[in-house]
Each structure stands twice: as structure tokens, then as C-alpha cells.
Design an enzyme around this catalytic site. Structure first.
Site, PDB file in Angstrom:
ATOM      1  N   GLY A   1      23.947  10.436  30.989  1.00 16.90           N
ATOM      2  CA  GLY A   1      23.192  11.657  31.264  1.00 16.90           C
ATOM      3  C   GLY A   1      21.801  11.356  31.798  1.00 16.90           C
ATOM      4  O   GLY A   1      21.383  10.190  31.905  1.00 16.90           O
TER       5      GLY A   1
ATOM      6  N   ASN B   1      22.193   4.802  20.220  1.00 11.67           N
ATOM      7  CA  ASN B   1      23.627   4.903  19.938  1.00 11.67           C
ATOM      8  C   ASN B   1      24.169   3.515  19.609  1.00 11.67           C
ATOM      9  O   ASN B   1      23.973   2.577  20.378  1.00 11.67           O
ATOM     10  CB  ASN B   1      24.322   5.487  21.189  1.00 11.67           C
ATOM     11  CG  ASN B   1      25.815   5.647  21.008  1.00 11.67           C
ATOM     12  OD1 ASN B   1      26.367   5.370  19.940  1.00 11.67           O
ATOM     13  ND2 ASN B   1      26.474   6.098  22.056  1.00 11.67           N
TER      14      ASN B   1
ATOM     15  N   GLU C   1      18.015  10.653  32.221  1.00  5.20           N
ATOM     16  CA  GLU C   1      17.143   9.819  31.374  1.00  5.20           C
ATOM     17  C   GLU C   1      15.677   9.948  31.777  1.00  5.20           C
ATOM     18  O   GLU C   1      15.356   9.904  32.961  1.00  5.20           O
ATOM     19  CB  GLU C   1      17.548   8.332  31.472  1.00  5.20           C
ATOM     20  CG  GLU C   1      18.858   8.038  30.780  1.00  5.20           C
ATOM     21  CD  GLU C   1      19.193   6.553  30.717  1.00  5.20           C
ATOM     22  OE1 GLU C   1      18.500   5.732  31.345  1.00  5.20           O
ATOM     23  OE2 GLU C   1      20.171   6.221  30.028  1.00  5.20           O
TER      24      GLU C   1
ATOM     25  N   SER D   1      26.740   2.365  22.586  1.00  6.33           N
ATOM     26  CA  SER D   1      26.313   2.980  23.838  1.00  6.33           C
ATOM     27  C   SER D   1      27.003   2.330  25.041  1.00  6.33           C
ATOM     28  O   SER D   1      27.005   1.107  25.189  1.00  6.33           O
ATOM     29  CB  SER D   1      24.798   2.827  23.961  1.00  6.33           C
ATOM     30  OG  SER D   1      24.345   3.521  25.076  1.00  6.33           O
ATOM     31  N   SER D   2      27.576   3.163  25.897  1.00  7.61           N
ATOM     32  CA  SER D   2      28.221   2.636  27.114  1.00  7.61           C
ATOM     33  C   SER D   2      27.122   2.239  28.080  1.00  7.61           C
ATOM     34  O   SER D   2      26.277   3.053  28.414  1.00  7.61           O
ATOM     35  CB  SER D   2      29.081   3.704  27.786  1.00  7.61           C
ATOM     36  OG  SER D   2      29.809   4.438  26.844  1.00  7.61           O
TER      37      SER D   2
ATOM     38  N   SER E   1      22.544   9.974  25.914  1.00 10.33           N
ATOM     39  CA  SER E   1      23.099   8.851  25.159  1.00 10.33           C
ATOM     40  C   SER E   1      23.336   9.245  23.698  1.00 10.33           C
ATOM     41  O   SER E   1      22.442   9.781  23.044  1.00 10.33           O
ATOM     42  CB  SER E   1      22.139   7.664  25.231  1.00 10.33           C
ATOM     43  OG  SER E   1      22.680   6.605  24.489  1.00 10.33           O
ATOM     44  N   GLY E   2      24.545   9.006  23.221  1.00  5.83           N
ATOM     45  CA  GLY E   2      24.883   9.327  21.830  1.00  5.83           C
ATOM     46  C   GLY E   2      25.392  10.746  21.649  1.00  5.83           C
ATOM     47  O   GLY E   2      25.677  11.168  20.528  1.00  5.83           O
TER      48      GLY E   2
HETATM   49  P1  ATP Z   1      26.230   6.724  25.573  1.00  6.26           P
HETATM   50  O1  ATP Z   1      25.720   7.453  26.778  1.00  6.26           O
HETATM   51  O2  ATP Z   1      25.141   5.968  24.877  1.00  6.26           O
HETATM   52  O3  ATP Z   1      27.413   5.896  25.859  1.00  6.26           O
HETATM   53  P2  ATP Z   1      27.962   8.717  24.423  1.00  6.26           P
HETATM   54  O4  ATP Z   1      27.613  10.084  24.890  1.00  6.26           O
HETATM   55  O5  ATP Z   1      29.114   8.069  25.070  1.00  6.26           O
HETATM   56  O6  ATP Z   1      26.646   7.842  24.494  1.00  6.26           O
HETATM   57  P3  ATP Z   1      29.471   8.341  22.011  1.00  6.26           P
HETATM   58  O7  ATP Z   1      29.452   6.865  21.948  1.00  6.26           O
HETATM   59  O8  ATP Z   1      30.695   9.002  22.506  1.00  6.26           O
HETATM   60  O9  ATP Z   1      28.189   8.823  22.840  1.00  6.26           O
HETATM   61  O10 ATP Z   1      29.129   8.969  20.584  1.00  6.26           O
HETATM   62  C1  ATP Z   1      28.149   8.403  19.743  1.00  6.26           C
HETATM   63  C2  ATP Z   1      28.644   8.407  18.320  1.00  6.26           C
HETATM   64  O11 ATP Z   1      28.696   9.740  17.847  1.00  6.26           O
HETATM   65  C3  ATP Z   1      30.054   7.875  18.143  1.00  6.26           C
HETATM   66  O12 ATP Z   1      30.059   6.500  17.976  1.00  6.26           O
HETATM   67  C4  ATP Z   1      30.499   8.586  16.892  1.00  6.26           C
HETATM   68  O13 ATP Z   1      30.017   7.919  15.760  1.00  6.26           O
HETATM   69  C5  ATP Z   1      29.788   9.913  16.980  1.00  6.26           C
HETATM   70  N1  ATP Z   1      30.639  10.989  17.515  1.00  6.26           N
HETATM   71  C6  ATP Z   1      30.680  11.442  18.779  1.00  6.26           C
HETATM   72  N2  ATP Z   1      31.532  12.467  18.913  1.00  6.26           N
HETATM   73  C7  ATP Z   1      32.058  12.670  17.701  1.00  6.26           C
HETATM   74  C8  ATP Z   1      33.009  13.594  17.166  1.00  6.26           C
HETATM   75  N3  ATP Z   1      33.572  14.514  17.937  1.00  6.26           N
HETATM   76  N4  ATP Z   1      33.296  13.528  15.847  1.00  6.26           N
HETATM   77  C9  ATP Z   1      32.704  12.609  15.054  1.00  6.26           C
HETATM   78  N5  ATP Z   1      31.797  11.713  15.485  1.00  6.26           N
HETATM   79  C10 ATP Z   1      31.474  11.733  16.786  1.00  6.26           C
HETATM   80 MG    MG Z   2      29.404   6.312  25.981  1.00  8.42          MG
END
Ligand code: ATP
Ligand code: MG
Length: 725
Positions: free
Chosen positions: A419, A192, A421, A195-196, A136-137
Site C-alpha cells: 500500500g 508486520n 507509504e 511483511s511481504s 503494511s500489516g
Molecule cells: P505487508 O504489506 O507488510 O506484507 P500485509 O497487508 O500482507 O502486510 P498480512 O501479513 O497479511 O499483512 O497480515 C499481518 C498479520 O495480521 C498476519 O500475520 C496475521 O497475524 C494477522 N491477520 C491478517 N488478517 C487476519 C485475519 N483475517 N484473521 C486473523 N489474523 C489476521
Molecule cells: Mg503481505
């Protein structure tokens, strides 16, 4: 060791130097901190250990190089700060027009472009999938969004939608599915801010000219409990904050959302996030063809849920009577009823009174619920409405981006899935999520590790097999037949009696103790079981697991929703012949458990993935605090282990990191063949009579015999020193 071409300025230095004495040079580079970041492919690091890989990633991170190749995977470090130039349209174009995009700096656009070219070149299988994973994040959703933008740009359709000016182009609609799905399916958590809370697989469908023609979205396991319960310092789904912050004065009246009102299910509203923008969601919904009045209906139902959350019960003076309502919450029963268009009396009865059918005559009795039961029912009502609303929304989005399968010929699938957990307390949600990750790991192993090792064997290359961790045992424990955790859980749900976690633990131990992936925490007072996953051990608590798996909705609640006068709720809860006003039948409906549903949707997904050419992007979170310029080795290390990347790197690096197809090799080194003259060529041809096929081996590359023989000839010439090149 073949020298790798590289089109980049900075990296060309290292590439040239490496050609002389590869091993020595690599060692020298590894001891030279200043040059560590030049390793843009972790398979070039030698020896590949977690330490060397970590050091390279850290060195690259320090100089803002966030992407690194690792064999067939791309490691993506989250910068946690915006770098607009990293995703600009110009950069997309650069990767799109490059002769060999994989020779440019490692980037998600290189993966995206390679994937797109595989479709154009009719790769077998032609359909592609990009599996984006990470905790996550880590940046999965961000990455998926960037990939979608890439395809919306390079594969933009040329035809405007049916000549209809009011309908948005398909790329726009596909991209606009993101803010809508995120508004309803994402939330601010401790890990996050965006977070999705669901898994997503989107298929971008291409026509025969390789233009985007349509798309389809499949979602997995929405965390619907969040609508009625938010952990401390977390929030509800973004959409609730959007409507309470962004509604106009008129809408506030219509949806009964006075400014400054407080809702129990709306914690931490003072936190202002980018994701709170109602306007963005509304505009995207409009682009997707969801009319303003339908939108308004959706938001009104959501407001109804906020009011529902404020209803609180107290114990009645007379226990034979239904629970009382706490004085200050009485008004919320009325507003909930009004917003959901359910008569207040019916709503109250469904929340406070249970209907029981018993006896041979199937007589119906009514029994008041306890205070705890009333609360469970209230929460359940919210969850079932929200879950159906989300499903409906996915359906509407899918209709908006749909095209008849005859229109498209291939697809690129993007998987953005939670991912692995492991929390201090884990339950059914983690069990499902970790099961999904086991399946994906198996897919990775099957398609990459095994394929690679088998390829070496078939090529007759010397190769010492390393023991990669096969996770079949763990999958057998989870989903095997006839006995597994899932089968026992389902069995427990079918027995129509309250589950006893301690007894259930004993049953699990007795039935599955022979599987080495199962153990238990004997020192814990809470009934539990431990599973040794490929990414580590996880202890699952059994309390409430069976109930969660049943996910039962009291029939009275369904009944009251079916009788709502609200047109949206009528769509979400249609009255079918089977269940029309018949609580008796619903009581006896077979239980389709969460685990069974999840397992079958995952199997469906795996079938699709297995028929595609996979690409992997492993997102890594450099620190748990989501800070820029902070690289925590321990945290990165556990993620590298969790995604199996270290193993993959070892296999790639120990093998042959540079592979040139026969055809390209002969084109490039043709001069070496010609120089040896015709008689020599015949000798080579003869030597080639002992080909892999003759020896009963399967040729791995699909080039024809001629080019294979030409390759052998060139190599033989080089070895024998008979060339002048
Ligand atoms: P989750 O499993 O909780 O949904 P995730 O893996 O989908 O997590 P994201 O929401 O894609 O995570 O990313 C978390 C945060 O990290 C984003 O909101 C953004 O602020 C930052 N982030 C991610 N990737 C980038 C990037 N390539 N450049 C800049 N910031 C980023
Ligand atoms: Mg996500």
C-alpha cells in the site's frame, strides 16, 4: 428506495425496518449505537461522511464483524486474532452453494464466489481480478492466501496430474507456492512480523469446466537491500533464520552453519516466529518439484551470503594498496569462497579492486577501492545473488504450476501489492510503491467511479456530479513525457558522472514547477521534493536516489560469479557471448534503471487488469500495534482516505445502492405488468419508443429492448396506481 434482500438472520431486522421510511430509519439507527453494527453496507449509511463510516466500522469491529461492503469494494478489518470459523471449509461451502452469495454476510468468500460466478456466466470481460490493497500489516497476504484456498477448494481439478502419483495435484502446488515465496520474500519488520517485501500478482487459470488447471506468478520490486541491511529491530528474510535454526547436524557441517554462530546480517535471531519453520518451506519446495539436492544447493549459497556479511575491511597502512581485512573476519573470506565455489583470491580481488578502462585504446587499469567502496561491493554481491535467486525461484515455481494456454480458457488474478507509504524519510523504494498505488487508484477511478457516474448519466438519472480527485496530474508528474520525475532520474543515470543531489533538485524544480502536484520542503537541509499524492503529501529525499535507480553491479562481481563452480550460481549468472570474460563490454552496457524496469512491469500488469472485471478488497489495520480488540479511529481514518474508499462510498450511496437487472426485475414483478391488460401494454410500448437509444444515449444494461420496455411498463403501472398488487 428498493428494499434489499438479505439472507442473514441478524440483519433481516434492519432490512425490513428500512423499507418503510428509509431516511428516517437510517438516522435513527445512526443515533442508536446498539444498532450501528447492522449496517453491512456502508453505502446505506446516510449521510456518508468519514465520521459515520468510522462509527459503523468500529461498531461492527466491536462485535467481531470484520467485513463490510462499500459499494463495489469490500472493507476488511484485520482482527489480529485467529477466528478459524471465519475461514472454515464449511463456510466456504456455504458461500459457494448460496443462491445469492452477496446476500450473505459480507465476506471475502462472497467476493471470491461472485468472481467465480462471473467467469462461469461469461461476464464481459470474462477474466476477473481481485485487487487486495492496504498498508503494511493490514492483512493483504492473509486475504490472498484465504482466496487461494477458496479456489483450491471450490475449483479443485478433477484430474490427477498426468496419472503420475509422485506429482502433487495442481491445487496443492499453487498453495505451496505461498510458504516458499514467503520464506524467501517476507521478513519481520516493525510493522508486520510477516511483511511481504515484494508485490505479487497470481493468475489462477481455469479450464472450460472452470476447474483450476494452472497458475502463473508475477512479482514486483523485491526489497533486496534487506539481505545486507536491516533497520534496527527488523530482521532479514525468514529463510535465513529457517536454515540457521532448522538445519540438521549433517547439514550444519555441509553448509558451515555451526550452532550458535553469529552473523551480522542475521539480527534478532532470538525472536522465534511461526514463520521460522524450515520444515514447512522444505516440504512445500518438495511438493513443487524442487529436488532435495537443488534445495541443499540453495541453502548452501544462502549460508555463503551470511558468511560474506561477516567480512569486514580496514584501511590499509599504504593507501596505494588494497584494503586490509579485519583479523577476526579473515576466516569468513575462506568460508564464503568455499560455499560459493569461488577461489578466495578472485573473490577478494573483485571486492577490493576496481577495473577501469580508459583512453582511445581502451586500456585496462586496476585501482584499489576505498574501505567504503569495498563494503558497498560486498553488499552489492549479496544483493545481486539474492535477487537472482529469488527470480529463479519464481521461475521454478511458475514452471511447476504452468499449463499450456490451450488448456485454460479464463483466469482469476489476485493482486497483493504494497500500500501507499509515507515515512519520515522516503526514497526510490517509496517513490515506486506510491507510483504503483497511483496507477491502481487511477484504475479504481476509471473502472468504478467514472463508470458509475457515466452509467447514471446514460440512464438519464438525476445526478449531481461530485468532484472526485483525478490523479492524472500526479501520474504526469511521475511518468509523463517528455519531462517527469522518472525521465529526469533516468537522464541523470545516463550521464556518466556522480550525481549531485542539490543540483538535481534544482533541475527537477526548473523542469516541473508548472505541475501543481510538485513542491519542496524549503526548510530541510537535505535536497528533496514533495509530491501531492491522492493519499497525501510525501517528501522524498534525493540523496542516493540516482545511485539506487542505476542499481549498477560492478562488472568484476558479475565476472567472478560467472566463474563460480557452483551449479546454481552458474544458472543464475550464465556466461553469454556478450559478456564472456569481457569487463570492457560490461562497462559500456546501457543502463536499464530500476524505475524503467518497474514502470514497464507495472504497465504490463495494468494492461492485464484493464482487460478484466475488477473487484476490490481494501484491508484496514485497526491499530499500528497489531493488537486484537483495538480500534484506533485516527489510524483507520487515514487508511480509508488513502484508499479512496470514502469517495467511493459517497458515490454509491448518493446513487442507487440496489440495482436489479431488467431480467430479474421483470421476473419478480411480472404480476404488476400482467394486471394492466394488453391495451395498457401497448401504451407502455409506445412510451418506450422514446428509448435511450433514440435519444442518442447508450443503453447501459445489456438486456434486450423487450425486458427494458417491460420494466418501464411495470414502473409506470406502479406510479399510476393502476395495479392491484
Ligand atoms: P505487508 O504489506 O507488510 O506484507 P500485509 O497487508 O500482507 O502486510 P498480512 O501479513 O497479511 O499483512 O497480515 C499481518 C498479520 O495480521 C498476519 O500475520 C496475521 O497475524 C494477522 N491477520 C491478517 N488478517 C487476519 C485475519 N483475517 N484473521 C486473523 N489474523 C489476521
Ligand atoms: Mg503481505
Amino acid at each position: 428506495m428498493p428494499k434489499q434482500e438479505n439472507g442473514q438472520k441478524g440483519d433481516s431486522v434492519i432490512q425490513n425496518d428500512l423499507s418503510e421510511s428509509f431516511e428516517e430509519e437510517v438516522r435513527a439507527f445512526l443515533s442508536d449505537e446498539e444498532k450501528l453494527h447492522l449496517f453491512d453496507d456502508l453505502t446505506k449509511v446516510n449521510p456518508v461522511t468519514t465520521t459515520t463510516v468510522l462509527r459503523c466500522l468500529q461498531a461492527r469491529y466491536r462485535v467481531n464483524l470484520f467485513y463490510t461492503n462499500a459499494g463495489c469494494s469490500l472493507v476488511a478489518l484485520n482482527p489480529f486474532q485467529p477466528f478459524s470459523c471465519l475461514y472454515s471449509p464449511e463456510l466456504m461451502r456455504e458461500y459457494h452453494v448460496a443462491l445469492r452469495p452477496q446476500d450473505l454476510k459480507p465476506h471475502i468468500f462472497a467476493v471470491a464466489e461472485q468472481t467465480y460466478r462471473n467467469v462461469q456466466n461469461q461476464m464481459d470481460p470474462v477474466n476477473q481480478s481481485i485487487i487486495v490493497s492496504g498498508e503494511s500489516g493490514a492483512g493483504k497476504t492473509w486475504t490472498s492466501r484465504c482466496l487461494m484456498k477458496f479456489y483450491a477448494s471450490v475449483a479443485a481439478s478433477v484430474i490427477s496430474p498426468k496419472g503420475n502419483e509422485t506429482v502433487e495435484r495442481i491445487e496443492r502446488r499453487v498453495l505451496d507456492s505461498n510458504p516458499v515465496m514467503e520464506a524467501f520474500g517476507n521478513a519481520c519488520t516493525l510493522r508486520n512480523n510477516n511483511s511481504s517485501r515484494f508485490g505479487k500478482y497470481i493468475q489462477l487459470q481455469l479450464d472450460r469446466f472452470h476447474h483450476l488447471s494452472s497458475a502463473s506468478i508475477q512479482t514486483f520490486l523485491l526489497e533486496k537491500t534487506r539481505v545486507a541491511y536491516q533497520a534496527p529491530n527488523e530482521r532479514n528474510f525468514h529463510i535465513f533464520y529457517q536454515i540457521t535454526k532448522g538445519a540438521t547436524a549433517e547439514e550444519r557441517l555441509e553448509w558451515n552453519l555451526p550452532e550458535g554462530a553469529e552473523y551480522r546480517w542475521l539480527p534478532n535471531p532470538e525472536r522465534n516466529l511461526d514463520e521460522d519453520s524450515f520444515e514447512v518451506t522444505r516440504a512445500a519446495m518438495c511438493h513443487l518439484g524442487i529436488e532435495r539436492c537443488t534445495q541443499s544447493n540453495v541453502f548452501k549459497v544462502l549460508s555463503g551470503l551470511l558468511h560474506l556479511g561477516n567480512i569486514q575491511f580496514s584501511n590499509p597502512v599504504d593507501e596505494s594498496q588494497p584494503c586490509d581485512l579485519e583479523d577476526k573476519t579473515k576466516g569468513f573470506v575462506k568460508t564464503t569462497g568455499d560455499l560459493l565455489k569461488i577461489p578466495v583470491e578472485e573473490l577478494l580481488e573483485s571486492l577490493r579492486i576496481r577495473t577501469i578502462t580508459a583512453g582511445k585504446q581502451q586500456q585496462v587499469f586496476k585501482k584499489p577501492c576505498s574501505r567504503a567502496e569495498c563494503e558497498t561491493r560486498r553488499d552489492c554481491l549479496a544483493k545481486v545473488i539474492y535477487a537472482r535467486l529469488f527470480e529463479w525461484l519464481v521461475l521454478v515455481i511458475n514452471e511447476s504450476i504452468y499449463a499450456d494456454p490451450s488448456v485454460w480458457t479464463s483466469f482469476i488474478g489476485l493482486l497483493d501489492v504494497y500500500g501507499f507509504e509515507a515515512f519520515p524519510e522516503n526514497n526510490l523504494e517509496q517513490l515506486c510503491i506510491n507510483y504503483a498505488n497511483e496507477k491502481l487508484q487511477q484504475h479504481f477511478v476509471a473502472h468504478y467511479l467514472k463508470a458509475q457516474q457515466e452509467e447514471y448519466a446514460a440512464e438519464g438519472l438525476q445526478w449531481s456530479f461530485i468532484n472526485y480527485q483525478d490523479n492524472q496530474n500526479c501520474l504526469d508528474l511521475l511518468e509523463g513525457n517528455p519531462l517527469s520525475i522518472f525521465s529526469l532520474l533516468n537522464e541523470e543515470c545516463r550521464l556518466n558522472r556522480p550525481s549531485n543531489p542539490a543540483l538535481f533538485q534544482a533541475r527537477i524544480e526548473k523542469a516541473l514547477s508548472s505541475n501543481q502536484c510538485l513542491s519542496g520542503d524549503r526548510f530541510s537541509k537535505k535536497p528533496n521534493f514533495i509530491i501531492s499524492h491522492y493519499a497525501g503529501k510525501v517528501c522524498y529525499q534525493l540523496a542516493a536516489m540516482v545511485e539506487k535507480n542505476k542499481d549498477a553491479v560492478p562488472p568484476e562481481l558479475v565476472h567472478v560469479l560467472q566463474n563460480s563452480k557452483d551449479s546454481l550460481l552458474q544458472k543464475l549468472f550464465p556466461v553469454t557471448e556478450n559478456n564472456q570474460n569481457n569487463i570492457k563490454t560490461q562497462n559500456r552496457a546501457p543502463v536499464v534503471t530500476v524505475v524503467s524496469k518497474f514502470k514497464s512491469s507495472l504497465e504490463h500488469l495494468m494492461q492485464i487488469l484493464n482487460r478484466t472485471t475488477p473487484h476490490y478488497i481494501r484491508c484496514i489495520k485497526p491499530n499500528a500495534d497489531c493488537k486484537a480488540r483495538t480500534f484506533k479511529r485516527e489510524e483507520v481514518l487515514s487508511q480509508l482516505q488513502a484508499c479512496g474508499i470514502v469517495e467511493a462510498i459517497t458515490i454509491s450511496a448518493a446513487g442507487f445502492p440496489v440495482r436489479i437487472p431488467f431480467q430479474r426485475f421483470t421476473e419478480r414483478y411480472e404480476i404488476l405488468r400482467k394486471s394492466c391488460g394488453p391495451s395498457k401494454r401497448r401504451v407502455c410500448d409506445k412510451s418506450n419508443s422514446h428509448t435511450a437509444e433514440e435519444k442518442g444515449e447508450t443503453p447501459v444494461m445489456d438486456e434486450d429492448k423487450a425486458s427494458r420496455s417491460a420494466v418501464l411498463e411495470i414502473l409506470q403501472n406502479v406510479v399510476m396506481g393502476q395495479t392491484t398488487a
